[in-house]
Design an enzyme around this catalytic site. Sequence first.
Site, PDB file in Angstrom:
ATOM      1  N   GLY A  10       0.831  -1.194   0.000  1.00 26.77           N
ATOM      2  CA  GLY A  10       0.000   0.000   0.000  1.00 26.77           C
ATOM      3  C   GLY A  10       0.863   1.240   0.000  1.00 26.77           C
ATOM      4  O   GLY A  10       2.037   1.188  -0.373  1.00 26.77           O
ATOM      5  N   CYS A  11       0.323   2.336   0.433  1.00 24.57           N
ATOM      6  CA  CYS A  11       1.053   3.608   0.476  1.00 24.57           C
ATOM      7  C   CYS A  11       2.364   3.445   1.230  1.00 24.57           C
ATOM      8  O   CYS A  11       2.380   2.972   2.361  1.00 24.57           O
ATOM      9  CB  CYS A  11       0.188   4.677   1.127  1.00 24.57           C
ATOM     10  SG  CYS A  11       1.048   6.244   1.371  1.00 24.57           S
ATOM     11  N   PHE A  12       3.451   3.844   0.612  1.00 24.08           N
ATOM     12  CA  PHE A  12       4.761   3.594   1.222  1.00 24.08           C
ATOM     13  C   PHE A  12       5.029   4.397   2.484  1.00 24.08           C
ATOM     14  O   PHE A  12       5.900   4.048   3.273  1.00 24.08           O
ATOM     15  CB  PHE A  12       5.910   3.757   0.232  1.00 24.08           C
ATOM     16  CG  PHE A  12       5.907   4.970  -0.666  1.00 24.08           C
ATOM     17  CD1 PHE A  12       5.471   6.217  -0.252  1.00 24.08           C
ATOM     18  CD2 PHE A  12       6.381   4.844  -1.962  1.00 24.08           C
ATOM     19  CE1 PHE A  12       5.501   7.313  -1.094  1.00 24.08           C
ATOM     20  CE2 PHE A  12       6.418   5.937  -2.823  1.00 24.08           C
ATOM     21  CZ  PHE A  12       5.977   7.180  -2.380  1.00 24.08           C
ATOM     22  N   TRP A  13       4.312   5.471   2.747  1.00 19.01           N
ATOM     23  CA  TRP A  13       4.561   6.285   3.943  1.00 19.01           C
ATOM     24  C   TRP A  13       4.420   5.463   5.222  1.00 19.01           C
ATOM     25  O   TRP A  13       5.276   5.484   6.087  1.00 19.01           O
ATOM     26  CB  TRP A  13       3.615   7.474   4.016  1.00 19.01           C
ATOM     27  CG  TRP A  13       3.737   8.465   2.911  1.00 19.01           C
ATOM     28  CD1 TRP A  13       4.805   8.666   2.072  1.00 19.01           C
ATOM     29  CD2 TRP A  13       2.746   9.406   2.519  1.00 19.01           C
ATOM     30  NE1 TRP A  13       4.526   9.680   1.191  1.00 19.01           N
ATOM     31  CE2 TRP A  13       3.274  10.159   1.448  1.00 19.01           C
ATOM     32  CE3 TRP A  13       1.460   9.698   2.975  1.00 19.01           C
ATOM     33  CZ2 TRP A  13       2.560  11.179   0.827  1.00 19.01           C
ATOM     34  CZ3 TRP A  13       0.756  10.709   2.357  1.00 19.01           C
ATOM     35  CH2 TRP A  13       1.311  11.440   1.294  1.00 19.01           C
TER      36      TRP A  13
END
Length: 164
Positions: A10-13
């Site tokens: 998912g979102c790498f953050w």
Amino acid sequence: MSSKLIVGAGCFWGVEALFEEMPGVINVVSGYCGGHTVNPTYETICTGATGHIEVVEIEYDSTLTSFNDLLEKFFFIHDPTQFNRQGPDIGEQYKSVIFYNSDEEKRLAASKIEQIDASGEHQNKVATELREVATFYPAEEYHQDFIKKNGKVCFHQLYVAQKS
């Protein structure tokens, strides 16, 4: 001994922030992997046209943490049964993927997936893809350590909190 693993969840953050907490992890870099264009940008991968996935490259000390430890963390911090999405983030760039470096890593990851599927932990089968390692492109600087820099909370942190 320093080793590297590239994963997408998912979102790498959020993925970056959660792996940075792990003992034995030396460095985590947000970036892109698995596509067919050279030097993709955030704007181009968001179109879905490059084939890249948002990933993190995890550098770790294999004398302090193992590939299996990283797999445990990877499967804990996201829902691996979601196809091309994680929570509110939808699209191929958010797929669950492990870029393995060797046949042994591929075997270990496949075995972990079989174990999770057999456990009944999730209603659906694991959708995580296993791919041979490909060129990793670091994301733009403003994506690195995004949560630390901006004090944000993201989907992955909320997902982990509800499981704990």
